[in-house]
Scaffold this motif. Sequence first.
Motif, short mmCIF file in Angstrom:
data_model
loop_
_atom_site.label_atom_id
_atom_site.label_comp_id
_atom_site.label_asym_id
_atom_site.label_seq_id
_atom_site.Cartn_x
_atom_site.Cartn_y
_atom_site.Cartn_z
N GLU A 68 0.84 -1.19 0.00
CA GLU A 68 0.00 0.00 0.00
C GLU A 68 0.88 1.25 0.00
N ASP A 69 0.41 2.30 -0.68
CA ASP A 69 1.15 3.55 -0.66
C ASP A 69 0.43 4.57 0.22
N THR A 70 1.01 5.74 0.32
CA THR A 70 0.51 6.77 1.24
C THR A 70 -0.85 7.34 0.84
N ARG A 71 -1.32 7.01 -0.35
CA ARG A 71 -2.66 7.45 -0.78
C ARG A 71 -3.68 6.32 -0.73
N GLY A 72 -3.27 5.16 -0.20
CA GLY A 72 -4.19 4.04 -0.08
C GLY A 72 -4.26 3.15 -1.30
N ASN A 73 -3.46 3.42 -2.32
CA ASN A 73 -3.41 2.56 -3.50
C ASN A 73 -2.47 1.40 -3.25
N GLU A 74 -2.66 0.31 -3.97
CA GLU A 74 -1.75 -0.82 -3.87
C GLU A 74 -0.83 -0.84 -5.08
N ARG A 75 0.45 -1.08 -4.81
CA ARG A 75 1.43 -1.24 -5.87
C ARG A 75 1.97 -2.66 -5.80
N GLU A 76 2.23 -3.22 -6.96
CA GLU A 76 2.72 -4.59 -7.00
C GLU A 76 4.22 -4.61 -7.23
N ASP A 143 24.76 0.54 0.92
CA ASP A 143 25.34 1.65 1.67
C ASP A 143 24.23 2.46 2.31
N PHE A 144 24.03 2.24 3.61
CA PHE A 144 22.97 2.94 4.32
C PHE A 144 23.24 4.44 4.42
N ASN A 145 24.46 4.88 4.12
CA ASN A 145 24.74 6.31 4.07
C ASN A 145 23.95 6.98 2.94
N GLU A 146 23.45 6.17 2.00
CA GLU A 146 22.65 6.67 0.89
C GLU A 146 21.14 6.58 1.17
N ALA A 147 20.76 6.11 2.34
CA ALA A 147 19.33 5.97 2.68
C ALA A 147 18.66 7.35 2.63
N TYR A 148 17.49 7.39 2.03
CA TYR A 148 16.81 8.67 1.86
C TYR A 148 15.33 8.55 2.22
N ASN A 149 14.75 9.70 2.55
CA ASN A 149 13.32 9.77 2.82
C ASN A 149 12.57 9.81 1.49
N PRO A 150 11.43 9.13 1.42
CA PRO A 150 10.63 9.24 0.19
C PRO A 150 10.10 10.66 0.04
N TRP A 151 9.80 11.06 -1.20
CA TRP A 151 9.37 12.42 -1.46
C TRP A 151 8.04 12.77 -0.79
N CYS A 152 7.25 11.75 -0.48
CA CYS A 152 5.99 12.05 0.21
C CYS A 152 6.24 12.59 1.61
N ALA A 153 7.46 12.45 2.12
CA ALA A 153 7.81 13.04 3.41
C ALA A 153 7.86 14.57 3.32
N TYR A 154 8.05 15.08 2.10
CA TYR A 154 8.21 16.53 1.90
C TYR A 154 7.03 17.19 1.21
N SER A 155 6.14 16.38 0.63
CA SER A 155 5.01 16.96 -0.09
C SER A 155 3.87 15.95 -0.20
N LYS A 156 2.67 16.43 -0.02
CA LYS A 156 1.49 15.57 -0.16
C LYS A 156 1.16 15.31 -1.64
#
Length: 185
Positions: A68-76, A143-156
């Motif tokens: 499930e994604d942040t809008r309630g849709n399912e992705r495969e 390399d966890f030094n490259e771990a990033y937040n998804p863009w939905c963290a910054y914008s709806k």
Amino acid sequence: MKLRPEWKERVKAEREQKDKFFKMHFQSPLPLDKRQDFKGLNYYPPDPDYRLELLLKEHKKKDRLKIEDTRGNEREFLRWGEFEFRIKDTNCKLQAYKSSPEEERLFIPFRDATSGKETYGAGRYLDLEIVKHQTSEGKWILDFNEAYNPWCAYSKDYACPFTPPENWLKIPIYAGEKWQELSYK
């Protein structure tokens, strides 16, 4: 594992480039009226202990997984393979996913003990590309030094897949992007 001195400089340069993208690029997830005052993202200091070279245990049967994604849709996604590793004397496993068999990039969403405290609550992502993340010996550079937040963290305006429970780590990963309310001048 001993890393070349330029590794740390490369990590810092990539972070500076990302901050510049967030501030200046027309595809930035930041609201247009906030970009001018954006000061930059917050990161853990580069730490070579969180850079691993691992063999991917590719699954013989590529099960389909709906996330499930942040809008309630399912992705495969396809459960492509598994990484097993040790961090801070703890055995860990993470599943690597692909959207399709043709895709070359591996997608690794994960949560850890910092999620919701020091890092984004829904988890962070790693993207592994063959050219950049695969060694001549066939190992993958996780390399966890490259771990990033998804863009939905910054914008709806963005919908991002949640991290499946099978990729929830019990230990903290003190590497990569932290979460903070965006800082502006």
